[in-house]
Scaffold this motif. Structure first.
Motif, PDB file in Angstrom:
ATOM      1  N   SER A   1       5.331  -5.698  10.573  1.00  0.00           N
ATOM      2  CA  SER A   1       6.767  -5.421  10.662  1.00  0.00           C
ATOM      3  C   SER A   1       7.343  -5.578  12.074  1.00  0.00           C
TER       4      SER A   1
ATOM      5  N   LYS B   1       0.854  -1.200   0.000  1.00  0.00           N
ATOM      6  CA  LYS B   1       0.000   0.000   0.000  1.00  0.00           C
ATOM      7  C   LYS B   1       0.886   1.244   0.000  1.00  0.00           C
TER       8      LYS B   1
ATOM      9  N   GLY C   1       5.099  -4.548   5.681  1.00  0.00           N
ATOM     10  CA  GLY C   1       5.246  -3.400   4.785  1.00  0.00           C
ATOM     11  C   GLY C   1       6.502  -2.600   5.094  1.00  0.00           C
ATOM     12  N   THR C   2       6.459  -1.854   6.187  1.00  0.00           N
ATOM     13  CA  THR C   2       7.522  -0.902   6.536  1.00  0.00           C
ATOM     14  C   THR C   2       8.923  -1.509   6.518  1.00  0.00           C
TER      15      THR C   2
ATOM     16  N   ARG D   1       6.446   4.475   5.396  1.00  0.00           N
ATOM     17  CA  ARG D   1       5.463   4.988   4.430  1.00  0.00           C
ATOM     18  C   ARG D   1       5.421   6.501   4.501  1.00  0.00           C
TER      19      ARG D   1
HETATM   20  C1  LIG Z   1      -0.345  -1.810   6.667  1.00  0.00           C
HETATM   21  C2  LIG Z   1      -0.737  -3.152   7.129  1.00  0.00           C
HETATM   22  C3  LIG Z   1       0.237  -4.112   7.440  1.00  0.00           C
HETATM   23  C4  LIG Z   1       1.734  -3.851   7.387  1.00  0.00           C
HETATM   24  O1  LIG Z   1       2.137  -2.953   8.356  1.00  0.00           O
HETATM   25  P1  LIG Z   1       3.698  -2.632   8.567  1.00  0.00           P
HETATM   26  O2  LIG Z   1       3.763  -2.160   9.976  1.00  0.00           O
HETATM   27  O3  LIG Z   1       4.032  -1.553   7.587  1.00  0.00           O
HETATM   28  O4  LIG Z   1       4.464  -3.859   8.347  1.00  0.00           O
HETATM   29  C5  LIG Z   1      -0.204  -5.388   7.816  1.00  0.00           C
HETATM   30  N1  LIG Z   1      -1.506  -5.689   7.884  1.00  0.00           N
HETATM   31  C6  LIG Z   1      -2.478  -4.795   7.591  1.00  0.00           C
HETATM   32  C7  LIG Z   1      -3.912  -5.205   7.696  1.00  0.00           C
HETATM   33  C8  LIG Z   1      -2.118  -3.501   7.216  1.00  0.00           C
HETATM   34  O5  LIG Z   1      -3.090  -2.615   6.936  1.00  0.00           O
END
Ligand SMILES: *Cc1c(COP(=O)(O)O)cnc(C)c1O
Length: 229
Positions: A203, A37, A220-221, A227
């Motif tokens: 993360s 995202k 993600g991060t 982000r």
């Molecule tokens: C954004 C998100 C993640 C990942 O989060 P990070 O802390 O960036 O790793 C995981 N699960 C959901 C449902 C998210 O919205």
């Protein structure tokens, strides 16, 4: 100094391996969902070049715009909340949905998939913490939801997903992860719904999630960097 995607991915893999080592699990049982995202097609292509194939998006509209501009071998998972008025669009672009949390939503996904002739693997999102602001089915309603899937030939329930309340301390999430794993056991032993998977851990807390039985982690991060916005 900025790190490259490859360096961050190597670090994430090392963390997955050591968490698996601590609890005697095989790292090949863990599917890493790269949460893309807010990231553009170039960043996603770079990740795909490193061999990642499963990507997670939280918004239908963002995914629709992005997917045609990304490498074709990618598998797309919807990890964010799904509104019923976006279900038909969601089932067109996504290969798996982690956030089914009501019978009504389940029935919408079934109807949309029947129209397309597509089988959709899903996770049932459970609100194990009981926080009122959180999405997810109440654990008390989980059995009903699972029983409704019997009438959904286009849905394949893969497991349970949760998102614990935010905390700096990953140990604070452990109890919630354990509770989700316990619910998965009850699905099998008490309710007759054996489930394969648990989608839990992000993360900052995926090691704890792996120790508690996660088979899908959503990161993600720590893969893409912080982000923006
Ligand atoms: C954004 C998100 C993640 C990942 O989060 P990070 O802390 O960036 O790793 C995981 N699960 C959901 C449902 C998210 O919205």
């Amino acid at each position: 100094m900025e790190t490259s995607f490859e360096e961050r991915w190597t670090a994430v893999q090392a963390r997955i391996n050591s968490a698996c080592g601590r609890c005697g699990r095989d790292p090949s049982c863990i599917t890493l969902v790269a949460v893309s995202k807010t990231r553009g097609p170039e960043e996603i292509a770079e990740a795909a070049d490193c061999g990642l194939i499963v990507f997670g998006e939280s918004k239908v509209q963002e995914a629709e715009a992005k997917i045609p501009r990304c490498p074709g071998q990618i598998t797309w998972h919807l990890i964010g909340h799904l509104q019923r008025n976006k279900v038909r669009r969601a089932v067109r672009v996504f290969d798996m949905i982690h956030s089914v949390d009501s019978v009504l939503l389940l029935e919408s996904v079934e109807a949309a998939c029947a129209e397309l002739g597509k089988i959709m693997p899903i996770f049932v999102e459970v609100n194990v913490s009981g926080e009122p602001a959180k999405f997810g089915v109440n654990p008390d309603d989980l059995q009903d939801l699972l029983e409704s899937t019997v009438n959904c030939p286009h849905i394949e329930v893969r497991g349970l997903m949760t998102m614990p309340p935010w905390s700096d301390d990953p140990e604070k999430a452990r109890g919630h992860f354990r509770e989700l794993a316990g619910l998965k056991t009850r699905c099998e032993t008490e309710w007759g719904f054996p489930l394969a998977d648990l989608s839990m851990g992000m993360s900052h807390d995926f090691e704890v999630a792996i120790e508690e039985g996660a088979t899908y982690i959503r990161v993600g991060t720590d893969l893409f960097g912080p982000r923006r916005g």
